[in-house]
Design a protein around this motif. Structure first.
Motif, PDB file in Angstrom:
ATOM      1  N   ASP A  98      85.076 -40.637  15.333  1.00 34.77           N
ATOM      2  CA  ASP A  98      85.115 -42.093  15.127  1.00 34.77           C
ATOM      3  C   ASP A  98      84.178 -42.506  13.985  1.00 34.77           C
ATOM      4  OD1 ASP A  98      86.970 -42.497  17.097  1.00 34.77           O
ATOM      5  OD2 ASP A  98      85.514 -43.137  18.619  1.00 34.77           O
ATOM      6  N   GLU A  99      82.971 -41.930  13.968  1.00 29.57           N
ATOM      7  CA  GLU A  99      82.024 -42.255  12.896  1.00 29.57           C
ATOM      8  C   GLU A  99      82.556 -41.789  11.543  1.00 29.57           C
ATOM      9  OE1 GLU A  99      78.161 -40.734  14.014  1.00 29.57           O
ATOM     10  OE2 GLU A  99      78.025 -42.094  15.723  1.00 29.57           O
ATOM     11  N   ASN A 114      85.726 -41.513  10.762  1.00 30.54           N
ATOM     12  CA  ASN A 114      86.809 -42.440  10.454  1.00 30.54           C
ATOM     13  C   ASN A 114      86.245 -43.748   9.883  1.00 30.54           C
ATOM     14  OD1 ASN A 114      89.559 -43.084  10.373  1.00 30.54           O
ATOM     15  ND2 ASN A 114      89.396 -44.238  12.275  1.00 30.54           N
ATOM     16  N   ASP A 115      85.186 -44.267  10.513  1.00 24.22           N
ATOM     17  CA  ASP A 115      84.541 -45.484  10.019  1.00 24.22           C
ATOM     18  C   ASP A 115      84.011 -45.292   8.612  1.00 24.22           C
ATOM     19  OD1 ASP A 115      85.039 -46.702  12.438  1.00 24.22           O
ATOM     20  OD2 ASP A 115      82.981 -46.541  13.188  1.00 24.22           O
ATOM     21  N   LEU A 116      83.430 -44.119   8.349  1.00 29.47           N
ATOM     22  CA  LEU A 116      82.891 -43.818   7.025  1.00 29.47           C
ATOM     23  C   LEU A 116      84.008 -43.844   5.986  1.00 29.47           C
ATOM     24  CD1 LEU A 116      80.489 -42.892   5.286  1.00 29.47           C
ATOM     25  CD2 LEU A 116      81.101 -40.550   5.884  1.00 29.47           C
ATOM     26  N   ASN A 117      85.125 -43.204   6.307  1.00 32.55           N
ATOM     27  CA  ASN A 117      86.255 -43.167   5.383  1.00 32.55           C
ATOM     28  C   ASN A 117      86.795 -44.564   5.113  1.00 32.55           C
ATOM     29  OD1 ASN A 117      86.555 -40.382   4.655  1.00 32.55           O
ATOM     30  ND2 ASN A 117      87.213 -39.987   6.742  1.00 32.55           N
ATOM     31  N   ILE A 118      86.831 -45.398   6.156  1.00 35.30           N
ATOM     32  CA  ILE A 118      87.302 -46.784   6.003  1.00 35.30           C
ATOM     33  C   ILE A 118      86.333 -47.579   5.122  1.00 35.30           C
ATOM     34  CG2 ILE A 118      87.646 -48.972   7.242  1.00 35.30           C
ATOM     35  CD1 ILE A 118      88.761 -47.195   9.585  1.00 35.30           C
ATOM     36  N   ASN A 119      85.024 -47.415   5.366  1.00 37.13           N
ATOM     37  CA  ASN A 119      84.016 -48.148   4.583  1.00 37.13           C
ATOM     38  C   ASN A 119      84.022 -47.773   3.107  1.00 37.13           C
ATOM     39  OD1 ASN A 119      82.976 -49.714   6.659  1.00 37.13           O
ATOM     40  ND2 ASN A 119      81.544 -48.143   7.302  1.00 37.13           N
TER      41      ASN A 119
END
Length: 190
Positions: free
Chosen positions: A180-181, A183-188
């Motif tokens: 999840d972290e 995934n969040d990094l890739n989105i950011n």
């Protein structure tokens, strides 16, 4: 600062990530390679603390943990027991956004009186991006013997230096512990 050895801690159970954290891909490259890319301009004296053969493709010395299941403190103990240099840059294997600039800042601001130097913002400290003196091996061994494995407890007991950073700089020092972290990094970053 005189000679410096860089140790990347590649141990850990990686239970939240469900796979070896240092080898998780980010921007088509394992985390560990992002970290090595950031440290190579500083020194080629890089060693990996790991028991995992999957890191054998990298041309750096691998040092197995001396004491198993003792968390980051055990990894730091292994590193400082196996170093030739007084000061050592200790990095976790799960910080793919770390930059040469931030590491240079840590090294240049390190006060030789401090036996540990780490970054901290108002909200958090980053004990696994730090300079650690070989002189503290016995203190770490004592903490491990007492099963006191919390990094913050170690730092509190030792002459240390905090290099203050802005909250916004935490992003580049963030350790990625789960899918999840990541995934969040890739989105950011997209």
């Amino acid at each position: 600062m005189e000679a410096l050895t860089i140790f990347i801690l590649c141990g850990g159970k990686s239970s939240r990530m469900q796979s070896e954290k240092g080898l998780v891909l980010f921007q088509n490259k394992p985390f560990i390679e992002h970290i090595i890319q950031a440290v190579l301009p500083l020194t080629e004296n890089i060693k990996l603390v790991t028991n995992n053969k999957e890191y054998d493709y990298l041309p750096y010395q691998k040092i197995p943990d001396i004491l198993l299941d003792k968390g980051p403190l055990g990894g730091i103990y292994t590193a400082l027991t196996n170093t030739e240099t007084e000061f050592n840059l200790i990095l976790s294997c799960d910080i793919p956004l770390i930059s040469t600039e931030l590491l240079s800042e840590l090294i240049s601001k390190h006060n030789q009186e401090a036996e540990i130097t780490v970054f901290a913002s108002e909200s958090r400290m980053h004990p696994l991006i730090g300079i650690y003196s070989k002189k503290i091996v016995s203190v770490i061994k004592s903490a491990i013997d007492n099963n006191d494995l919390k990094m913050m407890n170690l730092i509190a007991r030792i002459p240390h230096q905090i290099i203050t950073i802005e909250e916004s700089e935490n992003f580049h020092l963030t350790n990625i512990n789960s899918a999840d972290e990541l995934n969040d990094l890739n989105i950011n970053l997209s």
